[in-house]
Write a protein that holds these residues in place. Structure first.
Motif, PDB file in Angstrom:
ATOM      1  N   ALA A 165     -53.945   1.195 -20.724  1.00  0.00           N
ATOM      2  CA  ALA A 165     -52.714   1.274 -21.512  1.00  0.00           C
ATOM      3  C   ALA A 165     -51.642   0.364 -20.936  1.00  0.00           C
ATOM      4  N   THR A 166     -51.500   0.380 -19.609  1.00  0.00           N
ATOM      5  CA  THR A 166     -50.536  -0.521 -18.961  1.00  0.00           C
ATOM      6  C   THR A 166     -50.879  -1.973 -19.237  1.00  0.00           C
ATOM      7  N   TYR A 167     -52.162  -2.285 -19.106  1.00  0.00           N
ATOM      8  CA  TYR A 167     -52.627  -3.659 -19.323  1.00  0.00           C
ATOM      9  C   TYR A 167     -52.418  -4.083 -20.776  1.00  0.00           C
ATOM     10  N   ALA A 168     -52.675  -3.146 -21.704  1.00  0.00           N
ATOM     11  CA  ALA A 168     -52.511  -3.459 -23.124  1.00  0.00           C
ATOM     12  C   ALA A 168     -51.049  -3.727 -23.470  1.00  0.00           C
ATOM     13  N   VAL A 169     -50.152  -2.905 -22.936  1.00  0.00           N
ATOM     14  CA  VAL A 169     -48.722  -3.124 -23.179  1.00  0.00           C
ATOM     15  C   VAL A 169     -48.301  -4.485 -22.647  1.00  0.00           C
ATOM     16  N   MET A 170     -48.767  -4.812 -21.435  1.00  0.00           N
ATOM     17  CA  MET A 170     -48.454  -6.125 -20.860  1.00  0.00           C
ATOM     18  C   MET A 170     -48.991  -7.242 -21.746  1.00  0.00           C
ATOM     19  N   GLY A 171     -50.244  -7.111 -22.169  1.00  0.00           N
ATOM     20  CA  GLY A 171     -50.858  -8.153 -22.969  1.00  0.00           C
ATOM     21  C   GLY A 171     -50.187  -8.340 -24.314  1.00  0.00           C
ATOM     22  N   LEU A 172     -49.888  -7.231 -25.003  1.00  0.00           N
ATOM     23  CA  LEU A 172     -49.262  -7.319 -26.321  1.00  0.00           C
ATOM     24  C   LEU A 172     -47.843  -7.869 -26.235  1.00  0.00           C
ATOM     25  N   THR A 173     -47.111  -7.466 -25.205  1.00  0.00           N
ATOM     26  CA  THR A 173     -45.744  -7.977 -25.041  1.00  0.00           C
ATOM     27  C   THR A 173     -45.746  -9.475 -24.791  1.00  0.00           C
ATOM     28  N   SER A 174     -46.616  -9.924 -23.880  1.00  0.00           N
ATOM     29  CA  SER A 174     -46.675 -11.362 -23.591  1.00  0.00           C
ATOM     30  C   SER A 174     -47.188 -12.145 -24.791  1.00  0.00           C
ATOM     31  N   SER A 175     -48.083 -11.551 -25.573  1.00  0.00           N
ATOM     32  CA  SER A 175     -48.580 -12.236 -26.776  1.00  0.00           C
ATOM     33  C   SER A 175     -47.472 -12.399 -27.812  1.00  0.00           C
ATOM     34  N   LEU A 176     -46.651 -11.370 -27.960  1.00  0.00           N
ATOM     35  CA  LEU A 176     -45.525 -11.471 -28.895  1.00  0.00           C
ATOM     36  C   LEU A 176     -44.556 -12.557 -28.446  1.00  0.00           C
ATOM     37  N   LEU A 177     -44.255 -12.600 -27.146  1.00  0.00           N
ATOM     38  CA  LEU A 177     -43.383 -13.657 -26.626  1.00  0.00           C
ATOM     39  C   LEU A 177     -44.002 -15.036 -26.835  1.00  0.00           C
ATOM     40  N   PHE A 178     -45.325 -15.108 -26.675  1.00  0.00           N
ATOM     41  CA  PHE A 178     -46.014 -16.388 -26.866  1.00  0.00           C
ATOM     42  C   PHE A 178     -45.852 -16.858 -28.310  1.00  0.00           C
ATOM     43  N   LEU A 179     -46.013 -15.959 -29.269  1.00  0.00           N
ATOM     44  CA  LEU A 179     -45.844 -16.336 -30.670  1.00  0.00           C
ATOM     45  C   LEU A 179     -44.419 -16.806 -30.949  1.00  0.00           C
ATOM     46  N   ILE A 180     -43.438 -16.152 -30.352  1.00  0.00           N
ATOM     47  CA  ILE A 180     -42.045 -16.574 -30.521  1.00  0.00           C
ATOM     48  C   ILE A 180     -41.856 -17.974 -29.958  1.00  0.00           C
ATOM     49  N   ALA A 181     -42.420 -18.225 -28.772  1.00  0.00           N
ATOM     50  CA  ALA A 181     -42.295 -19.552 -28.162  1.00  0.00           C
ATOM     51  C   ALA A 181     -42.964 -20.615 -29.017  1.00  0.00           C
ATOM     52  N   ILE A 182     -44.124 -20.287 -29.600  1.00  0.00           N
ATOM     53  CA  ILE A 182     -44.817 -21.237 -30.479  1.00  0.00           C
ATOM     54  C   ILE A 182     -43.965 -21.533 -31.712  1.00  0.00           C
ATOM     55  N   ALA A 183     -43.355 -20.487 -32.289  1.00  0.00           N
ATOM     56  CA  ALA A 183     -42.524 -20.677 -33.474  1.00  0.00           C
ATOM     57  C   ALA A 183     -41.322 -21.565 -33.168  1.00  0.00           C
ATOM     58  N   VAL A 184     -40.675 -21.329 -32.021  1.00  0.00           N
ATOM     59  CA  VAL A 184     -39.520 -22.142 -31.633  1.00  0.00           C
ATOM     60  C   VAL A 184     -39.950 -23.591 -31.392  1.00  0.00           C
ATOM     61  N   THR A 185     -41.084 -23.766 -30.734  1.00  0.00           N
ATOM     62  CA  THR A 185     -41.572 -25.118 -30.452  1.00  0.00           C
ATOM     63  C   THR A 185     -41.896 -25.864 -31.739  1.00  0.00           C
ATOM     64  N   TYR A 186     -42.557 -25.179 -32.673  1.00  0.00           N
ATOM     65  CA  TYR A 186     -42.907 -25.828 -33.936  1.00  0.00           C
ATOM     66  C   TYR A 186     -41.658 -26.159 -34.750  1.00  0.00           C
ATOM     67  N   ALA A 187     -40.681 -25.257 -34.724  1.00  0.00           N
ATOM     68  CA  ALA A 187     -39.440 -25.526 -35.444  1.00  0.00           C
ATOM     69  C   ALA A 187     -38.720 -26.738 -34.874  1.00  0.00           C
ATOM     70  N   ALA A 188     -38.828 -26.929 -33.560  1.00  0.00           N
ATOM     71  CA  ALA A 188     -38.117 -28.033 -32.920  1.00  0.00           C
ATOM     72  C   ALA A 188     -38.865 -29.346 -33.021  1.00  0.00           C
ATOM     73  N   THR A 189     -40.202 -29.301 -33.020  1.00  0.00           N
ATOM     74  CA  THR A 189     -40.982 -30.549 -32.937  1.00  0.00           C
ATOM     75  C   THR A 189     -41.848 -30.818 -34.160  1.00  0.00           C
ATOM     76  N   GLY A 190     -42.130 -29.794 -34.960  1.00  0.00           N
ATOM     77  CA  GLY A 190     -42.975 -29.980 -36.123  1.00  0.00           C
ATOM     78  C   GLY A 190     -44.445 -30.126 -35.805  1.00  0.00           C
ATOM     79  N   THR A 191     -44.856 -29.723 -34.628  1.00  0.00           N
ATOM     80  CA  THR A 191     -46.264 -29.857 -34.230  1.00  0.00           C
ATOM     81  C   THR A 191     -46.594 -28.802 -33.183  1.00  0.00           C
ATOM     82  N   MET A 192     -47.889 -28.508 -33.042  1.00  0.00           N
ATOM     83  CA  MET A 192     -48.360 -27.606 -31.990  1.00  0.00           C
ATOM     84  C   MET A 192     -49.303 -28.306 -31.018  1.00  0.00           C
ATOM     85  N   SER A 193     -49.666 -29.536 -31.307  1.00  0.00           N
ATOM     86  CA  SER A 193     -50.481 -30.320 -30.381  1.00  0.00           C
ATOM     87  C   SER A 193     -49.682 -30.601 -29.115  1.00  0.00           C
TER      88      SER A 193
END
Length: 500
Positions: A165-193
């Motif tokens: 449960a601890t590991y899952a909470v850690m994993g899901l939280t970091s995954s959500l942050l990762f998606l936010i970072a990807i969205a911000v990066t794509y909005a700024a650069t128009g690419t994910m490469s």
């Protein structure tokens, strides 16, 4: 040769699907599929590593779509070296787990679940190492996390479910942050490469670059267990079965470190966050090792040393010089192997005695001399006693820190030396209490199957081989460090020409 790049990801997934179709029948066939798959992945990784070191970066464009629109799998010196070491480690752990035979120990956790989950995790690790874009890196993390959730809670005991449960909470939280970072990066650069992002980031405002860099560092810092995002690790890893704990300790945190290396060298070379990373590295080293020296259980002690030595790797990244990155690469290869072998050895101790508590152990040097030899060699390698590979890796980091010569770098060097001394104290404490002091209460409860000995001794020998072949490995690490900071070979290989 580029056609081989996708196989370390595809083959374990196909093997996992086949094993799920077989189910609980034909356990020998289950084991054979696992071992053969991992042997093939190891062979492919070695072939790719040799080819990349000789001919340069290789790229596979999935589905025939060229970057930056398509999904790129990129094999350079760093990714193929990490892939080869991870394949060797996972093969040894699989042999160990087959010999331990979980299916006979717990009917509610059959072998038909463990092996597919393990192979799915291997596929995720391979995908993360080879990913050429941020979203595919996210997918790699999610694949390995889905497999690791199953392995961590294997058997369904209360302690494992709680840790899961601890590991899952850690994993899901970091995954959500990762998606936010990807969205911000794509909005700024128009690419994910990542190669394309590296080109476009140069023209962005500093505030946007800092936002993206700090968000991604937070994500990868959680996954790598750097301080202050490391509290989850010592509570999660020790509860898992010995093979799962060993591969978690050796590999999963290193995927996070690998991502930090890729991020800082390709996207943000020499950025203002490097000085922050230095203090994060120092805190990770000291907090981790201080936690280790007060533990009374070997698994938890090794989990805290794992955290502290992640600080060594971040130290090299923070200096952002070819020699420092080379030191981090060399030490990562060493630490993956040694840390995994130590947890496998602790698994042998637990199997033979029924405990890993230092308060209950004693006299193991006389009762189980083979385990004592394996532990002693691996422990002094972890502590960095000359001339072993742990010493060589730390020496490279020390030299890189002293070459820089700044006040903060000298403080970091002091922290690294102190952490090394405390690591020696921690493993010496284990040796004195578990192996050296006499004990009349310890009884040997179960024998160890020969393949478990072979797998563990093989990993210990692999770690020792890094000392014998330190020259070629150091040369490869130096070439890797130089290639990482050059950046352009990676960008050109992915995008072609001068980019798109």
């Amino acid at each position: 040769m580029s056609a081989l790049i996708c196989l370390p990801v595809v083959l374990p997934l196909l093997a996992a699907a086949l094993k799920l179709a077989i189910g609980q029948r034909l356990s020998r066939l289950q084991s054979l599929i696992s071992v053969v798959t991992l042997i093939v992945v190891l062979a492919i990784a070695i072939v790719l590593a040799v080819a990349v070191d000789r001919d340069g970066t290789l790229v596979a464009q999935a589905g025939g779509w060229a970057a930056p629109m398509g999904i790129s799998l990129v094999a350079d010196r760093l990714s193929t070296l990490m892939l080869a070491v991870s394949a060797a480690v996972t093969l040894a752990v699989m042999v160990y787990s087959i010999a331990q035979d979980f299916a006979d120990q717990d009917e509610t956790a059959p072998l038909s679940i463990f092996h597919p989950a393990f192979l799915v995790m291997v596929a995720g690790v391979s995908d993360a190492f080879l990913a050429g874009d941020l979203f595919n890196l996210f997918v790699g993390f999610e694949i390995l996390l889905s497999g690791s959730y199953v392995l961590l809670t294997f058997g369904g005991t209360e302690s494992r479910v709680r840790a899961g449960a601890t590991y899952a909470v850690m994993g899901l939280t970091s995954s959500l942050l990762f998606l936010i970072a990807i969205a911000v990066t794509y909005a700024a650069t128009g690419t994910m490469s990542m190669a394309h992002i590296a080109e476009r980031f140069d023209g962005l405002p500093l505030a946007i670059k800092l936002l993206v860099e700090l968000t991604l560092l937070l994500v990868f810092g959680v996954k790598a267990a750097v301080f202050p995002m490391s509290a989850w690790l010592p509570d999660s890893y020790p509860t898992a079965p010995a093979p799962a704990t060993a591969v978690f300790a050796g590999l999963l945190t290193k995927v996070g470190v690998y991502s930090i290396i890729r991020l800082e060298s390709l996207l943000f070379p020499g950025g203002p966050v490097a000085s922050l990373l230095q203090w994060v590295a120092l805190a990770t080293m000291l907090v981790g090792i201080c936690g280790a020296i007060v533990q009374s259980d070997i698994k938890r002690l090794l989990s805290f040393t794992l955290v502290s030595h992640i600080g060594y790797l971040v130290f090299g990244v923070s200096l952002a010089t070819p020699h420092a990155l080379a030191g981090s690469v060399f030490y990562a290869v060493h630490h993956i192997t040694v840390q995994t072998s130590l947890f496998l050895i602790v698994g042998l101790i637990e199997r033979r005695t029924g405990t890993t508590s230092l308060d209950r152990l004693g006299g193991l040097a006389k009762l189980t001399p083979a385990i004592a030899v394996l532990f002693f060699v691996s422990a002094i390698n972890l502590a960095g006693i000359p001339p072993l590979s742990g010493f060589i890796g730390k020496l490279g980091l020390l030299q890189a820190g002293l070459a820089d010569g700044g006040d903060s770098e000298l403080i970091l060097v002091g922290g690294l030396l102190l952490t090394s001394l405390l690591t020696l104290y921690a493993v010496a404490r284990v040796w004195n209490r578990a192996f050296w002091r006499p004990s009349k209460s310890v009884e040997l409860v179960e024998s160890v199957p020969a393949p478990m000995w072979v797998a563990t001794a093989g990993l210990v020998a692999l770690a020792l081989s890094f000392t014998v072949f330190a020259g070629p490995l150091s040369g490869l690490a130096e070439r890797t460090g130089a290639e990482l900071l050059a950046r352009q070979p990676y960008i050109t290989a992915v995008l072609g020409g001068d980019g798109r």
